[in-house]
Design a protein around this motif. Structure first.
Motif, PDB file in Angstrom:
ATOM      1  N   THR A  47      35.615  40.883  28.039  1.00  0.00           N
ATOM      2  CA  THR A  47      36.569  41.285  28.915  1.00  0.00           C
ATOM      3  C   THR A  47      36.553  40.503  30.323  1.00  0.00           C
ATOM      4  O   THR A  47      35.422  40.771  30.918  1.00  0.00           O
ATOM      5  CB  THR A  47      36.727  42.887  29.158  1.00  0.00           C
ATOM      6  OG1 THR A  47      36.837  43.406  27.868  1.00  0.00           O
ATOM      7  CG2 THR A  47      37.880  43.144  30.161  1.00  0.00           C
TER       8      THR A  47
ATOM      9  N   VAL B  39      36.848  39.666  34.122  1.00  0.00           N
ATOM     10  CA  VAL B  39      37.029  40.495  35.595  1.00  0.00           C
ATOM     11  C   VAL B  39      37.902  39.990  36.371  1.00  0.00           C
ATOM     12  O   VAL B  39      37.846  38.729  36.662  1.00  0.00           O
ATOM     13  CB  VAL B  39      35.618  40.787  36.156  1.00  0.00           C
ATOM     14  CG1 VAL B  39      35.588  41.205  37.549  1.00  0.00           C
ATOM     15  CG2 VAL B  39      34.514  41.518  35.323  1.00  0.00           C
TER      16      VAL B  39
ATOM     17  N   GLU C  88      39.580  39.714  40.436  1.00  0.00           N
ATOM     18  CA  GLU C  88      39.410  40.138  41.660  1.00  0.00           C
ATOM     19  C   GLU C  88      40.311  39.726  42.564  1.00  0.00           C
ATOM     20  O   GLU C  88      41.002  38.631  42.261  1.00  0.00           O
ATOM     21  CB  GLU C  88      37.945  39.906  42.233  1.00  0.00           C
ATOM     22  CG  GLU C  88      36.736  40.463  41.501  1.00  0.00           C
ATOM     23  CD  GLU C  88      35.369  40.154  42.031  1.00  0.00           C
ATOM     24  OE1 GLU C  88      34.630  41.082  42.244  1.00  0.00           O
ATOM     25  OE2 GLU C  88      35.226  39.032  42.298  1.00  0.00           O
TER      26      GLU C  88
ATOM     27  N   ARG D 263      39.824  35.099  38.061  1.00  0.00           N
ATOM     28  CA  ARG D 263      39.350  35.659  36.831  1.00  0.00           C
ATOM     29  C   ARG D 263      38.000  35.076  36.470  1.00  0.00           C
ATOM     30  O   ARG D 263      37.787  33.694  36.643  1.00  0.00           O
ATOM     31  CB  ARG D 263      40.313  35.134  35.776  1.00  0.00           C
ATOM     32  CG  ARG D 263      39.750  35.458  34.225  1.00  0.00           C
ATOM     33  CD  ARG D 263      40.677  35.260  33.056  1.00  0.00           C
ATOM     34  NE  ARG D 263      41.712  34.269  33.113  1.00  0.00           N
ATOM     35  CZ  ARG D 263      42.812  34.198  32.366  1.00  0.00           C
ATOM     36  NH1 ARG D 263      42.718  34.968  31.161  1.00  0.00           N
ATOM     37  NH2 ARG D 263      43.591  33.270  32.249  1.00  0.00           N
TER      38      ARG D 263
ATOM     39  N   SER E 177      45.415  48.406  36.686  1.00  0.00           N
ATOM     40  CA  SER E 177      44.487  48.346  35.339  1.00  0.00           C
ATOM     41  C   SER E 177      45.373  47.550  34.643  1.00  0.00           C
ATOM     42  O   SER E 177      46.580  47.677  34.609  1.00  0.00           O
ATOM     43  CB  SER E 177      44.030  49.820  34.936  1.00  0.00           C
ATOM     44  OG  SER E 177      45.024  50.632  34.816  1.00  0.00           O
TER      45      SER E 177
ATOM     46  N   TRP F 175      41.716  43.147  30.677  1.00  0.00           N
ATOM     47  CA  TRP F 175      40.801  42.564  31.932  1.00  0.00           C
ATOM     48  C   TRP F 175      40.544  44.074  32.583  1.00  0.00           C
ATOM     49  O   TRP F 175      41.055  44.951  32.260  1.00  0.00           O
ATOM     50  CB  TRP F 175      41.712  41.668  32.788  1.00  0.00           C
ATOM     51  CG  TRP F 175      43.084  42.281  33.441  1.00  0.00           C
ATOM     52  CD1 TRP F 175      44.332  42.527  32.803  1.00  0.00           C
ATOM     53  CD2 TRP F 175      43.112  43.426  34.675  1.00  0.00           C
ATOM     54  NE1 TRP F 175      45.123  42.986  33.392  1.00  0.00           N
ATOM     55  CE2 TRP F 175      44.530  43.782  34.554  1.00  0.00           C
ATOM     56  CE3 TRP F 175      42.238  43.551  35.712  1.00  0.00           C
ATOM     57  CZ2 TRP F 175      44.852  44.445  35.829  1.00  0.00           C
ATOM     58  CZ3 TRP F 175      42.603  44.104  36.678  1.00  0.00           C
ATOM     59  CH2 TRP F 175      44.090  44.713  36.816  1.00  0.00           C
ATOM     60  N   ARG F 176      39.522  43.738  33.440  1.00  0.00           N
ATOM     61  CA  ARG F 176      39.026  44.810  34.317  1.00  0.00           C
ATOM     62  C   ARG F 176      38.958  44.494  35.819  1.00  0.00           C
ATOM     63  O   ARG F 176      38.690  43.232  36.043  1.00  0.00           O
ATOM     64  CB  ARG F 176      37.894  45.496  33.842  1.00  0.00           C
ATOM     65  CG  ARG F 176      36.646  44.942  33.882  1.00  0.00           C
ATOM     66  CD  ARG F 176      35.552  45.605  33.224  1.00  0.00           C
ATOM     67  NE  ARG F 176      34.473  44.632  33.146  1.00  0.00           N
ATOM     68  CZ  ARG F 176      33.597  44.369  34.251  1.00  0.00           C
ATOM     69  NH1 ARG F 176      33.570  44.927  35.259  1.00  0.00           N
ATOM     70  NH2 ARG F 176      32.612  43.498  34.104  1.00  0.00           N
TER      71      ARG F 176
ATOM     72  N   GLY G 192      37.369  43.794  39.331  1.00  0.00           N
ATOM     73  CA  GLY G 192      35.867  43.711  39.768  1.00  0.00           C
ATOM     74  C   GLY G 192      35.750  44.246  41.154  1.00  0.00           C
ATOM     75  O   GLY G 192      36.564  45.356  41.581  1.00  0.00           O
ATOM     76  N   SER G 193      34.489  44.173  41.962  1.00  0.00           N
ATOM     77  CA  SER G 193      34.384  44.942  42.970  1.00  0.00           C
ATOM     78  C   SER G 193      35.232  44.750  44.200  1.00  0.00           C
ATOM     79  O   SER G 193      35.531  45.367  45.090  1.00  0.00           O
ATOM     80  CB  SER G 193      33.105  44.795  43.523  1.00  0.00           C
ATOM     81  OG  SER G 193      32.757  43.452  43.818  1.00  0.00           O
TER      82      SER G 193
ATOM     83  N   SER H 255      38.599  44.349  44.750  1.00  0.00           N
ATOM     84  CA  SER H 255      39.754  45.132  44.076  1.00  0.00           C
ATOM     85  C   SER H 255      40.906  45.208  44.977  1.00  0.00           C
ATOM     86  O   SER H 255      41.951  45.707  44.408  1.00  0.00           O
ATOM     87  CB  SER H 255      39.766  46.289  43.030  1.00  0.00           C
ATOM     88  OG  SER H 255      39.097  47.418  43.988  1.00  0.00           O
TER      89      SER H 255
END
Length: 185
Positions: free
Chosen positions: A25, A27, A29, A50, A115, A119-120, A122-123, A125
């Motif tokens: 997955t 990340v 940002e 990414r 969301s 993907w998720r 990252g810090s 965001s």
């Protein structure tokens, strides 16, 4: 679970649960590396990046937009998502200020990652772009009386001639002048 070992004896721990974390997955940002934007033509951009995981599939990145600036009034409205194509590691989203004649304080456009599938966040965001106004407050000039120590007889009053003028290429625009009588009747 371990059972009936050959050449050995089972200890007290015979089973364990192992969780496999999917590291495929990516990340996502967001940043605003060239902020601020300025009226009338100084655009700025949000950059989506990414990292990690799979980059061979597209990623549609959803987000929310907030801040003190108004979309469609202070800047061109933004979409609700961007898509990084397969193999694309970053994408920019331009914020274009809309010029107006209003004198405004600095305003902001804030983008917060949502969301999505595949993907998720990252810090990093959330990112903010400032919108700087190019309009200047009008200059107020009092033309009369010519002296601050003019004696005004009682019951005569004082007439002030006030002019407000805009000092920008936008031309002269009227302004409301509010004043308070300091002395006299």
């Amino acid at each position: 679970t371990l059972t009936a070992p050959t050449g050995g004896v089972l200890g007290s721990l015979t089973s364990h649960v192992l969780t496999i974390v999917d590291d495929d997955t990516p990340v996502i940002e967001v940043s605003a590396p060239d902020a601020p934007a300025t009226e009338p033509a100084g655009a700025a951009a949000f950059t989506f990046t990414r990292t990690g995981g799979r980059s061979d599939v597209p990623a549609t990145v959803s987000f929310t937009v907030g801040g003190t600036a108004t979309p469609g009034v202070d800047y061109a409205a933004l979409p609700a998502s961007v898509t990084l194509s397969a193999g694309e590691m970053s994408r920019t989203l331009v914020v274009t200020p809309l010029d107006d004649a209003a004198t405004e304080p600095q305003e902001t456009v804030t983008l917060a990652l949502g969301s999505g599938a595949g993907w998720r966040a990252g810090s990093a965001s959330e990112a903010t772009i400032s919108l700087a106004d190019d309009d200047v407050a009008p200059v107020i000039t009092l033309h009369s009386p010519a002296s601050t120590s003019v004696a005004i007889p009682a019951a005569v009053g004082l007439v002030l001639d006030a002019t407000a003028e805009r000092v920008l290429p936008a031309g002269n625009t009227p302004a409301t002048v509010t004043w308070t009588k300091a002395s006299g009747s």
